[in-house]
Motif scaffolding. Structure first.
Motif, short mmCIF file in Angstrom:
data_model
loop_
_atom_site.label_atom_id
_atom_site.label_comp_id
_atom_site.label_asym_id
_atom_site.label_seq_id
_atom_site.Cartn_x
_atom_site.Cartn_y
_atom_site.Cartn_z
N MET A 1 -3.46 -1.60 5.49
CA MET A 1 -2.42 0.24 5.30
C MET A 1 -1.77 0.66 3.59
O MET A 1 -1.15 -0.44 4.12
N GLU A 2 -2.43 1.64 3.74
CA GLU A 2 -1.58 2.29 2.36
C GLU A 2 -1.60 3.71 2.58
O GLU A 2 -2.36 4.67 2.55
N LEU A 3 -0.25 3.93 2.48
CA LEU A 3 0.07 5.61 2.11
C LEU A 3 0.16 5.62 0.77
O LEU A 3 1.25 5.49 0.48
N ILE A 4 -0.68 7.14 0.12
CA ILE A 4 -0.39 6.84 -0.89
C ILE A 4 0.59 8.67 -1.09
O ILE A 4 0.24 9.47 -0.29
N ILE A 5 1.71 8.70 -1.69
CA ILE A 5 2.57 9.32 -1.29
C ILE A 5 2.70 10.01 -2.96
O ILE A 5 1.67 9.48 -4.11
N GLY A 6 2.97 10.78 -2.92
CA GLY A 6 3.76 11.23 -4.68
C GLY A 6 4.68 10.98 -5.30
O GLY A 6 5.17 9.92 -4.20
N ALA A 26 5.62 0.97 11.86
CA ALA A 26 4.47 0.08 11.19
C ALA A 26 3.81 -0.25 9.84
O ALA A 26 5.15 -0.64 9.28
N VAL A 27 3.04 -1.56 9.67
CA VAL A 27 3.06 -2.40 8.22
C VAL A 27 2.04 -1.35 6.99
O VAL A 27 1.08 -1.67 7.57
N PHE A 28 2.50 -1.10 5.81
CA PHE A 28 2.00 -0.63 5.07
C PHE A 28 2.72 -0.49 4.05
O PHE A 28 3.71 -1.31 4.17
N THR A 29 1.67 -0.73 3.07
CA THR A 29 2.50 -0.16 1.67
C THR A 29 2.07 0.98 1.47
O THR A 29 1.77 2.30 1.82
N PRO A 54 0.06 13.20 1.09
CA PRO A 54 0.55 12.59 1.22
C PRO A 54 -1.13 11.91 1.82
O PRO A 54 -1.88 12.93 2.30
N LEU A 55 -2.04 10.57 1.81
CA LEU A 55 -2.86 10.33 2.51
C LEU A 55 -3.02 8.70 3.48
O LEU A 55 -2.16 8.28 2.06
N LEU A 56 -3.19 8.36 3.91
CA LEU A 56 -3.52 7.10 4.43
C LEU A 56 -4.76 6.79 4.83
O LEU A 56 -5.77 7.20 4.82
N LYS A 57 -4.84 5.26 3.83
CA LYS A 57 -6.06 4.62 3.85
C LYS A 57 -5.89 3.39 5.34
O LYS A 57 -5.10 2.67 5.05
N GLU A 61 -10.89 4.34 6.71
CA GLU A 61 -11.18 5.77 6.62
C GLU A 61 -9.79 6.39 5.72
O GLU A 61 -8.89 5.48 5.43
N THR A 62 -9.82 7.65 5.36
CA THR A 62 -8.49 7.96 4.68
C THR A 62 -7.48 9.27 5.24
O THR A 62 -8.96 10.23 5.29
#
Length: 218
Positions: A1-6, A26-29, A54-57, A61-62
């Motif tokens: 699980m990846e959180l894309i942030i600014g 949650a375990v995420f990068t 942000p967006l979560l992959k 899903e995105t």
């Protein structure tokens, strides 16, 4: 699980779901992306359906939008109790988070987070004089004071236990600190200021700021 942030230095929208996911366990990068150049903006549009963070992959899903990501986390991690258990209190908490999500335009525009923020190495600023900003701050004080007055006996947060609403107001607390805003000038009896102090003293918020400093140093 990846959180894309600014950029952690500036992206208050990214801070909100990051706090929620950390609270949920949650375990995420987290991948930090910038959008200064046209090439960076084009890459962000490739990653994000909306072109924003942000967006979560997750699970193929995105998910975009900070509130949508937070709602997903509340459903995915029910044991974290990211919304109040009581249905009426939960509705109030959702209303508060939604108001922050959609409103307070003057506060956002006139007291934004930028390179002068302390975690970016800058000095504290002074909030400009503006009627719209005054209205936003007065509304924040009323909202915080009313909810703390009703639910303060149940815990230090806006609705007793920590909730998504607290994540959504954490960037406001950072703005109050940075712009040296005297909430008593907007009707606070000390309740709102105490809530600001609690938000800024969250371990996860300290973690975010520490990561922002490391990002800047790198």
């Amino acid at each position: 699980m990846e959180l894309i942030i600014g950029p952690r230095l500036f992206s208050t929208w990214s801070l909100r779901p990051w706090l929620v996911l950390r609270r949920a366990g949650a375990v995420f990068t987290a991948r930090e992306v910038w959008y200064r150049s046209e090439a960076e903006k084009a890459e962000l549009r490739r990653l994000s359906p909306s072109g924003f963070v942000p967006l979560l992959k997750v699970e193929g899903e995105t998910l975009w939008d900070s509130l949508a990501i937070s709602e997903w986390a509340a459903e995915r991690y029910p044991e974290a109790k990211l919304w109040p258990v009581d249905p009426v209190v939960r509705a109030l908490a959702r209303a508060a988070a939604a108001e922050m999500h959609a409103g307070f335009a003057a506060l956002r525009d006139l007291c934004g987070m930028g390179p002068d923020h302390p975690i970016a190495g800058g000095a504290r600023s002074t909030a400009p004089s503006d009627p719209g900003l005054d209205r936003d701050l007065a509304r924040v004080v009323v909202l915080w004071s009313q909810m703390r007055g009703r639910f303060g006996a149940d815990g230090p947060w806006l609705f007793g236990d920590w909730s998504i609403a607290d994540a959504f107001f954490t960037p406001v607390a950072a703005r109050v600190r940075h712009y040296q805003i005297d909430l008593s000038a907007h009707g606070d009896d000390g309740t709102a200021a105490a809530y600001v102090a609690a938000l800024l003293d969250q371990p996860h918020f300290h973690e975010w700021e520490a990561e922002a400093l490391r990002s800047r140093a790198g």
